[in-house]
Design an enzyme around this catalytic site. Structure first.
Site, short mmCIF file in Angstrom:
data_model
loop_
_atom_site.label_atom_id
_atom_site.label_comp_id
_atom_site.label_asym_id
_atom_site.label_seq_id
_atom_site.Cartn_x
_atom_site.Cartn_y
_atom_site.Cartn_z
N GLU A 144 0.82 -1.23 0.00
CA GLU A 144 0.00 0.00 0.00
C GLU A 144 0.85 1.27 0.00
O GLU A 144 0.52 2.24 -0.67
CB GLU A 144 -0.92 -0.01 1.23
CG GLU A 144 -2.00 1.05 1.18
CD GLU A 144 -3.03 0.83 2.28
OE1 GLU A 144 -3.64 -0.26 2.33
OE2 GLU A 144 -3.22 1.75 3.09
N ASP A 145 1.94 1.27 0.73
CA ASP A 145 2.67 2.53 0.96
C ASP A 145 4.07 2.59 0.38
O ASP A 145 4.77 3.60 0.57
CB ASP A 145 2.75 2.80 2.47
CG ASP A 145 1.38 3.11 3.07
OD1 ASP A 145 0.50 3.55 2.31
OD2 ASP A 145 1.19 2.88 4.27
P1 NDP Z 1 -5.70 9.24 6.84
O1 NDP Z 1 -6.12 7.98 6.17
O2 NDP Z 1 -5.12 10.32 6.03
O3 NDP Z 1 -4.73 8.90 8.05
C1 NDP Z 1 -4.96 7.83 8.92
C2 NDP Z 1 -3.91 6.78 8.67
O4 NDP Z 1 -2.62 7.37 8.85
C3 NDP Z 1 -3.99 5.66 9.66
O5 NDP Z 1 -4.94 4.71 9.23
C4 NDP Z 1 -2.57 5.15 9.62
O6 NDP Z 1 -2.51 4.30 8.49
C5 NDP Z 1 -1.73 6.38 9.32
N1 NDP Z 1 -0.98 7.01 10.43
C6 NDP Z 1 0.27 7.52 10.35
N2 NDP Z 1 0.64 8.08 11.51
C7 NDP Z 1 -0.36 7.90 12.37
C8 NDP Z 1 -0.54 8.25 13.74
N3 NDP Z 1 0.39 8.91 14.44
N4 NDP Z 1 -1.70 7.93 14.33
C9 NDP Z 1 -2.66 7.27 13.65
N5 NDP Z 1 -2.56 6.91 12.33
C10 NDP Z 1 -1.40 7.23 11.69
O7 NDP Z 1 -6.83 9.91 7.64
P2 NDP Z 1 -8.32 9.49 7.85
O8 NDP Z 1 -8.43 8.08 8.27
O9 NDP Z 1 -8.89 10.51 8.72
O10 NDP Z 1 -8.91 9.54 6.37
C11 NDP Z 1 -8.99 10.66 5.67
C12 NDP Z 1 -10.44 10.99 5.58
O11 NDP Z 1 -10.73 11.93 6.60
C13 NDP Z 1 -10.77 11.59 4.27
O12 NDP Z 1 -11.78 10.82 3.70
C14 NDP Z 1 -11.26 13.00 4.60
O13 NDP Z 1 -12.44 13.31 3.91
C15 NDP Z 1 -11.53 12.94 6.07
N6 NDP Z 1 -11.18 14.16 6.78
C16 NDP Z 1 -11.80 14.37 7.99
C17 NDP Z 1 -11.54 15.50 8.74
C18 NDP Z 1 -12.22 15.70 10.06
O14 NDP Z 1 -11.92 16.64 10.75
N7 NDP Z 1 -13.10 14.79 10.46
C19 NDP Z 1 -10.57 16.49 8.27
C20 NDP Z 1 -9.93 16.16 7.02
C21 NDP Z 1 -10.26 15.02 6.33
P3 NDP Z 1 -1.55 3.01 8.36
O15 NDP Z 1 -1.93 2.02 9.39
O16 NDP Z 1 -1.85 2.54 6.97
O17 NDP Z 1 -0.19 3.54 8.53
#
Ligand code: NDP
Ligand code: ZN
Length: 182
Positions: free
Chosen positions: A68-69
């Protein structure tokens, strides 16, 4: 090589492979922690909190974000780690050609359909990410965004239930801290 050292060798090979593949990446916390800490945490949760000794699950856990990454492909994993490890990693890999909202909905829908081994890796992934959000969250996330992530993770875990009640209870304990998010 005897049967006792072989699983350890495979696991160390998976850790070294993932460390190399993620070598330039960082987590989203304020310290920008090395990315490899996260896949290692999954294996730690599975082995030491879940009591899991299935080497395919533990290797897939450390490799879970490589497709994935990073530029890693499924075909690259098979000759090194075998078809089972490759298939678990593929099962927990999002299709990055899809929009983020669609990917998140797909995870909810697919959780119940994946193999038990992939369910364990996915459950550990959600446990580790909730822990990270509680202790070392992405530096720019609002409380609302953290809560939204917790709620989405709970929907994914609903589809995984039955695979490991002990680890599901660990997840539930973390989810109960949703109200303490700041
Ligand atoms: P992301 O998917 O961008 O980030 C979450 C992912 O980042 C985790 O699943 C993990 O993935 C990875 N990660 C890396 N560092 C950390 C950490 N320190 N702590 C936790 N996770 C970490 O974010 P979202 O899941 O929020 O998804 C984005 C969605 O959020 C979009 O659909 C957008 O529309 C929405 N959004 C919501 C906002 C709000 O305020 N509610 C604001 C902006 C966007 P892994 O396990 O793969 O590493
Ligand atoms: Zn992950």
């Amino acid at each position: 090589m005897n049967t006792e050292t072989q699983p350890i060798s495979s696991f160390i090979k998976a850790v070294a492979f993932a460390a190399y593949k993620h070598r330039t990446q960082r987590r989203k916390d304020v310290d920008a922690s090395p990315y490899i800490n996260h896949p290692i945490s999954l294996a730690d949760v599975l082995a030491n909190e879940g009591g899991i000794d299935d080497i395919n699950v533990l290797c897939a856990a450390v490799l879970h974000d490589t497709i994935e990454d990073t530029t890693t492909t499924a075909d690259e994993l098979t000759p090194i780690f075998g078809a089972k490890v490759m298939s678990i990693v593929v099962e927990v890999t999002d299709d990055k050609s899809l929009a983020k909202e669609v990917r998140k909905q797909r995870q909810v829908e697919h959780a119940a359909l994946i193999s038990p081994e992939a369910k364990l890796v996915k459950l550990a992934d959600k446990i580790c990410n909730l822990r990270d959000i509680l202790k070392t969250p992405p530096s720019d996330w609002s409380v609302d965004r953290k809560q939204t992530y917790f709620d989405w993770a709970a929907k994914v875990v609903a589809g995984l239930r039955g695979v490991h009640p002990g680890l599901e209870a660990v997840f539930d304990g973390l989810f109960q801290q949703r109200g303490d998010l700041t």
